[in-house]
Scaffold this active site. Sequence first.
Site, mmCIF file in Angstrom:
data_model
loop_
_atom_site.group_PDB
_atom_site.id
_atom_site.type_symbol
_atom_site.label_atom_id
_atom_site.label_comp_id
_atom_site.label_asym_id
_atom_site.label_seq_id
_atom_site.Cartn_x
_atom_site.Cartn_y
_atom_site.Cartn_z
ATOM 1 N N GLY A 1 3.285 10.596 130.031
ATOM 2 C CA GLY A 1 4.299 10.475 129.000
ATOM 3 C C GLY A 1 3.775 10.780 127.613
ATOM 4 O O GLY A 1 2.832 11.550 127.440
ATOM 5 N N CYS B 1 7.536 2.184 119.601
ATOM 6 C CA CYS B 1 6.510 1.162 119.353
ATOM 7 C C CYS B 1 6.926 0.023 118.433
ATOM 8 O O CYS B 1 6.738 -1.142 118.782
ATOM 9 C CB CYS B 1 5.252 1.818 118.784
ATOM 10 S SG CYS B 1 4.409 2.890 119.943
ATOM 11 N N PHE C 1 14.585 9.794 116.545
ATOM 12 C CA PHE C 1 14.319 8.674 115.649
ATOM 13 C C PHE C 1 13.591 9.107 114.375
ATOM 14 O O PHE C 1 13.614 8.410 113.365
ATOM 15 C CB PHE C 1 13.566 7.553 116.369
ATOM 16 C CG PHE C 1 12.062 7.688 116.389
ATOM 17 C CD1 PHE C 1 11.281 7.132 115.388
ATOM 18 C CD2 PHE C 1 11.416 8.352 117.422
ATOM 19 C CE1 PHE C 1 9.896 7.241 115.409
ATOM 20 C CE2 PHE C 1 10.036 8.466 117.457
ATOM 21 C CZ PHE C 1 9.281 7.916 116.444
ATOM 22 N N ARG D 1 18.297 9.452 104.669
ATOM 23 C CA ARG D 1 16.872 9.810 104.731
ATOM 24 C C ARG D 1 16.324 10.353 103.413
ATOM 25 O O ARG D 1 15.229 10.912 103.374
ATOM 26 C CB ARG D 1 16.653 10.850 105.836
ATOM 27 C CG ARG D 1 16.929 10.323 107.234
ATOM 28 C CD ARG D 1 15.907 9.299 107.665
ATOM 29 N NE ARG D 1 16.202 8.745 108.985
ATOM 30 C CZ ARG D 1 15.419 7.875 109.621
ATOM 31 N NH1 ARG D 1 14.298 7.475 109.053
ATOM 32 N NH2 ARG D 1 15.763 7.417 110.797
#
EC number: 1.1.1.22
Length: 471
Positions: free
Chosen positions: A15, A280, A342, A447
Site C-alpha cells: 500500500g 494518519c 485530501f 484552501r
Amino acid sequence: MAPLKVTKICCLGAGYVGGPTCAVVALKCPHIKVTIVDFNQARIDAWNSPDYNLPIYEPGLEDVVRQARGRNLFFSTNVDQAILEAELIFVSVNTPTKKSGVGAGFAADLNYVELATRQIARVSTSSKIVVEKSTVPCRTAESMRTILEANSKPGCRFDILSNPEFLAEGTAIQDLFAPDRVLIGSLQTPEGKSACESLVEVYNNWVPKQKIFTVGLWSSELSKLAANAMLAQRISSINALSAICEATGANIDEVSNAVGMDSRVGPKFLRASVGFGGSCFQKDILNLVYLSESLHLPEVAAYWRQVVEMNDYQKRRFSKRVVDTLFNTITGKRIAVLGFAFKADTGDTRESAAITLIRDFQAERARISIYDPKVEESQIWQDLQEASPTVPLVDIQKNVTITHSVLEATRDVEAVIIATEWREFKLIDWHAVYAQMSKPAFLFDGRLLVNPDELRQIGFRVSVIGRGETL
C-alpha cells in the site's frame, strides 16, 4: 554480536507505506533483493503492469519502479515464499481505527498486524528481523514478540524493531530520498542492538549516519503518534484562529505569517484550510486518546481529543457558511466541488474534507458536481456511499455528478467550492468559469488558493476561509 548482513528483504503490504518505501530501498540498495507482497491480486497486478499504471499516485514513484522492477524489486502474491527467503521483514499492513468492540472509534485495529505476525511465525524456518513499519500503538512489539516466540520453530529467533515512517503524501519519494531522520527502535539487549545495526546498514546506503537515530522500542512506537499529533495540533490551532479572523475581519494569512516568523514556532503547518485529512492524523490522534484513557490519563486524552473535534468543527463551519451565504438554502441548487483528494499530489481520499462537505450538501438536497484530476470515479462513489451508509448509492447518484474538467464541473452552477489545493486550480480561467455560472456567482475558497480581489473584479462573490470580508 556481529550484525547480520541483509541480502533479502520482504515487505508485507503493498500500500501507501510499503510500496514506495521498499521501492526506494530497492533502488538505493541494488545488492539487496526486495520483494513486496500482498494478498490483493489486483493491487499486485497494478504494481506489475507493463504500462506502469501503479495502484497509487505519488510524484516520482513511477520513475523509481521503472528503474528497479525486475532488477532487484519484485511484486508478488506468493507471501509464504517471500517470508521464507527473507532475512528482514517489513510489516506494512493496514491499521485502521476499530469500528466495533472495545475501543471502537478510537483504538487501532491490529487484526492485520496479528495475522501477519502469525504467518511469519508459521512459515519461517530460519531466524528473522521483523520490522514494524505500520503505525501501531505503544508496546505492540511486545504482543508481536509474544506471538512469534510462542509459535516459532526450533532454532528460529525473531528480533523485533520499530521503524515508523514519516512520509507526507505528495512528497513521499522526496522524503524517502532525503529524510529529516530515520528512527529505529529496538530492545536494548545485545541481540536487539545487533538487529538494529543490520537495519542501520541498509539505510546507510543512502542516508547519512547522523540522520539515523536509534532509540528504545517503546520510544520509537510513541514517537510516530506524537509527531502526527503535534502536526495535526498546529493545523487545528491555526484553523481555530481562522474562525476568530472571520468574526473580526482579521486575515488568517497575515496572522499565520506573523506567527510563523518566530523562530521558536516556524511557518510549517500553519496554513488554514477546510480541515486536515489523510490516513494518519485523525487515526493516530484517536489512537493516542485511547492509549491515554487506557493508562488512566483522562486529562491527556481530553487534550488530544480536542484536536480532532476542532477539525470536525472547521468542516461543519465551512459547509454552514456555504448554506448561510446562499440565502440559507441550497435545496435544488447546483454546487461544484473542485478536489476530492485530501490534499494535492495524491489520489488518497481517506478522511478528505470534500467527503464531509458533500455529505452535508447532500443532506440539504443540493445537486453536486465533482472534479478531481487524480481520484478514480469508483473511489469517489465508494467514499460517498460509506459517508452516507443509509442512503442507497443509486439515490446518491441522482444528485451527484462526477466530471472530467473544471469547466464541465462548473457549468450552470451557483457556487464553486475549492476543497483541494491542486496546482491546476491556481491556473483556472475564472473569466470562462464565471461566464457559464448562474448569477450571482459564488466562490468559496477552502484552501487559500485564489486572489479574492481579482475574482471580485470579474464579478464573483468570494468567501475565503479565515477572512472576514463581506461578500
